[in-house]
Design a protein around this motif. Structure first.
Motif, PDB file in Angstrom:
ATOM      1  N   ARG A  29     -28.863  13.367  23.607  1.00 43.94           N
ATOM      2  CA  ARG A  29     -27.690  13.720  22.799  1.00 43.94           C
ATOM      3  C   ARG A  29     -28.123  14.106  21.387  1.00 43.94           C
ATOM      4  O   ARG A  29     -28.791  13.324  20.708  1.00 43.94           O
ATOM      5  N   ILE A  30     -27.715  15.306  20.968  1.00 44.98           N
ATOM      6  CA  ILE A  30     -28.089  15.832  19.655  1.00 44.98           C
ATOM      7  C   ILE A  30     -26.815  16.190  18.893  1.00 44.98           C
ATOM      8  O   ILE A  30     -25.983  16.943  19.383  1.00 44.98           O
ATOM      9  N   MET A  31     -26.680  15.628  17.707  1.00 41.52           N
ATOM     10  CA  MET A  31     -25.551  15.943  16.836  1.00 41.52           C
ATOM     11  C   MET A  31     -25.992  16.997  15.835  1.00 41.52           C
ATOM     12  O   MET A  31     -27.104  16.938  15.311  1.00 41.52           O
ATOM     13  N   THR A  32     -25.102  17.944  15.548  1.00 36.92           N
ATOM     14  CA  THR A  32     -25.323  18.897  14.479  1.00 36.92           C
ATOM     15  C   THR A  32     -24.259  18.677  13.408  1.00 36.92           C
ATOM     16  O   THR A  32     -23.063  18.663  13.719  1.00 36.92           O
ATOM     17  N   ILE A  33     -24.713  18.454  12.171  1.00 32.96           N
ATOM     18  CA  ILE A  33     -23.796  18.450  11.039  1.00 32.96           C
ATOM     19  C   ILE A  33     -23.581  19.914  10.696  1.00 32.96           C
ATOM     20  O   ILE A  33     -24.511  20.622  10.309  1.00 32.96           O
ATOM     21  N   ILE A  34     -22.354  20.380  10.885  1.00 34.89           N
ATOM     22  CA  ILE A  34     -22.045  21.796  10.739  1.00 34.89           C
ATOM     23  C   ILE A  34     -21.819  22.166   9.280  1.00 34.89           C
ATOM     24  O   ILE A  34     -22.363  23.155   8.785  1.00 34.89           O
ATOM     25  N   LEU A  35     -21.023  21.380   8.596  1.00 28.95           N
ATOM     26  CA  LEU A  35     -20.698  21.695   7.205  1.00 28.95           C
ATOM     27  C   LEU A  35     -20.322  20.423   6.467  1.00 28.95           C
ATOM     28  O   LEU A  35     -19.572  19.591   6.983  1.00 28.95           O
ATOM     29  N   LEU A  36     -20.856  20.305   5.264  1.00 31.75           N
ATOM     30  CA  LEU A  36     -20.518  19.204   4.366  1.00 31.75           C
ATOM     31  C   LEU A  36     -20.120  19.835   3.047  1.00 31.75           C
ATOM     32  O   LEU A  36     -20.857  20.656   2.504  1.00 31.75           O
ATOM     33  N   ALA A  37     -18.946  19.479   2.557  1.00 30.48           N
ATOM     34  CA  ALA A  37     -18.477  20.020   1.280  1.00 30.48           C
ATOM     35  C   ALA A  37     -17.782  18.924   0.491  1.00 30.48           C
ATOM     36  O   ALA A  37     -17.089  18.083   1.065  1.00 30.48           O
ATOM     37  N   THR A  38     -17.980  18.945  -0.818  1.00 31.83           N
ATOM     38  CA  THR A  38     -17.296  18.003  -1.693  1.00 31.83           C
ATOM     39  C   THR A  38     -16.572  18.771  -2.788  1.00 31.83           C
ATOM     40  O   THR A  38     -16.998  19.856  -3.190  1.00 31.83           O
ATOM     41  N   HIS A  39     -15.487  18.186  -3.252  1.00 31.21           N
ATOM     42  CA  HIS A  39     -14.734  18.764  -4.360  1.00 31.21           C
ATOM     43  C   HIS A  39     -15.624  18.739  -5.596  1.00 31.21           C
ATOM     44  O   HIS A  39     -16.348  17.768  -5.839  1.00 31.21           O
ATOM     45  N   GLU A  40     -15.572  19.789  -6.363  1.00 33.87           N
ATOM     46  CA  GLU A  40     -16.449  19.919  -7.534  1.00 33.87           C
ATOM     47  C   GLU A  40     -16.375  18.698  -8.455  1.00 33.87           C
ATOM     48  O   GLU A  40     -17.397  18.244  -8.971  1.00 33.87           O
ATOM     49  N   GLY A  41     -15.207  18.145  -8.634  1.00 34.73           N
ATOM     50  CA  GLY A  41     -15.048  17.002  -9.532  1.00 34.73           C
ATOM     51  C   GLY A  41     -15.616  15.697  -9.013  1.00 34.73           C
ATOM     52  O   GLY A  41     -15.709  14.719  -9.762  1.00 34.73           O
ATOM     53  N   THR A  42     -16.002  15.651  -7.744  1.00 33.74           N
ATOM     54  CA  THR A  42     -16.542  14.409  -7.173  1.00 33.74           C
ATOM     55  C   THR A  42     -18.041  14.479  -6.907  1.00 33.74           C
ATOM     56  O   THR A  42     -18.608  13.535  -6.373  1.00 33.74           O
ATOM     57  N   ARG A  43     -18.663  15.564  -7.303  1.00 34.78           N
ATOM     58  CA  ARG A  43     -20.103  15.710  -7.033  1.00 34.78           C
ATOM     59  C   ARG A  43     -20.913  14.710  -7.847  1.00 34.78           C
ATOM     60  O   ARG A  43     -20.536  14.332  -8.945  1.00 34.78           O
ATOM     61  N   ASN A  44     -22.029  14.278  -7.265  1.00 34.27           N
ATOM     62  CA  ASN A  44     -22.936  13.296  -7.873  1.00 34.27           C
ATOM     63  C   ASN A  44     -22.276  11.928  -8.063  1.00 34.27           C
ATOM     64  O   ASN A  44     -22.649  11.174  -8.945  1.00 34.27           O
ATOM     65  N   LYS A  45     -21.291  11.633  -7.213  1.00 35.55           N
ATOM     66  CA  LYS A  45     -20.614  10.335  -7.284  1.00 35.55           C
ATOM     67  C   LYS A  45     -20.698   9.578  -5.969  1.00 35.55           C
ATOM     68  O   LYS A  45     -19.963   8.628  -5.750  1.00 35.55           O
ATOM     69  N   GLY A  46     -21.563  10.019  -5.053  1.00 32.46           N
ATOM     70  CA  GLY A  46     -21.784   9.290  -3.805  1.00 32.46           C
ATOM     71  C   GLY A  46     -20.890   9.682  -2.644  1.00 32.46           C
ATOM     72  O   GLY A  46     -20.978   9.080  -1.576  1.00 32.46           O
ATOM     73  N   GLU A  62     -22.511   6.270  19.211  1.00 30.21           N
ATOM     74  CA  GLU A  62     -22.367   7.156  20.358  1.00 30.21           C
ATOM     75  C   GLU A  62     -23.714   7.552  20.984  1.00 30.21           C
ATOM     76  O   GLU A  62     -23.776   8.471  21.789  1.00 30.21           O
ATOM     77  N   SER A  63     -24.765   6.856  20.614  1.00 30.34           N
ATOM     78  CA  SER A  63     -26.097   6.998  21.219  1.00 30.34           C
ATOM     79  C   SER A  63     -26.718   8.395  21.107  1.00 30.34           C
ATOM     80  O   SER A  63     -27.377   8.867  22.030  1.00 30.34           O
ATOM     81  N   TYR A  64     -26.485   9.054  19.971  1.00 32.22           N
ATOM     82  CA  TYR A  64     -27.216  10.294  19.710  1.00 32.22           C
ATOM     83  C   TYR A  64     -28.672   9.935  19.431  1.00 32.22           C
ATOM     84  O   TYR A  64     -28.979   8.844  18.948  1.00 32.22           O
TER      85      TYR A  64
END
Length: 105
Positions: A29-46, A62-64
């Motif tokens: 089982r292989i998971m692909t993270i397709i897209l990760l996006a954060t709101h500009e105002g929350t960047r560098n905040k974890g 899920e045993s990937y």
């Protein structure tokens, strides 16, 4: 899709899926993270880190066996975060574009 919400609304999202073709081909089982996006105002905040960690909880539950993610070569912040969280670069590539002039309609 994972959604990060805060008191001011949505802070970011992470979409992922089972990589069916590769999973079937390799028998794991292989998971692909397709897209990760954060709101500009929350960047560098974890926020991104928390969403990746939650995705990794799903991976374990899920045993990937493998997680794949891609990012632009110039996105050093994302690359550094993924490496901090244990991902290792295995490939790199360039995408070239050419804008074609078009006639106005």
């Amino acid at each position: 899709v994972l959604i990060a919400e805060g008191k001011d609304g949505i802070q970011g999202f992470l979409s992922y899926s089972l990589n069916s073709a590769l999973s079937d081909s390799l028998g794991i089982r292989i998971m692909t993270i397709i897209l990760l996006a954060t709101h500009e105002g929350t960047r560098n905040k974890g926020v991104a880190k928390a969403m990746i960690e939650e995705a990794m909880n799903i991976v374990r539950k899920e045993s990937y066996k493998v997680v794949l993610v891609g990012t632009q070569l110039r996105n050093s912040h994302a690359t550094r975060l993924y490496e901090i969280l244990g991902f290792r670069m295995v490939d790199s590539s360039y995408t070239l574009r050419k804008l074609l002039k078009t006639e106005p309609i």
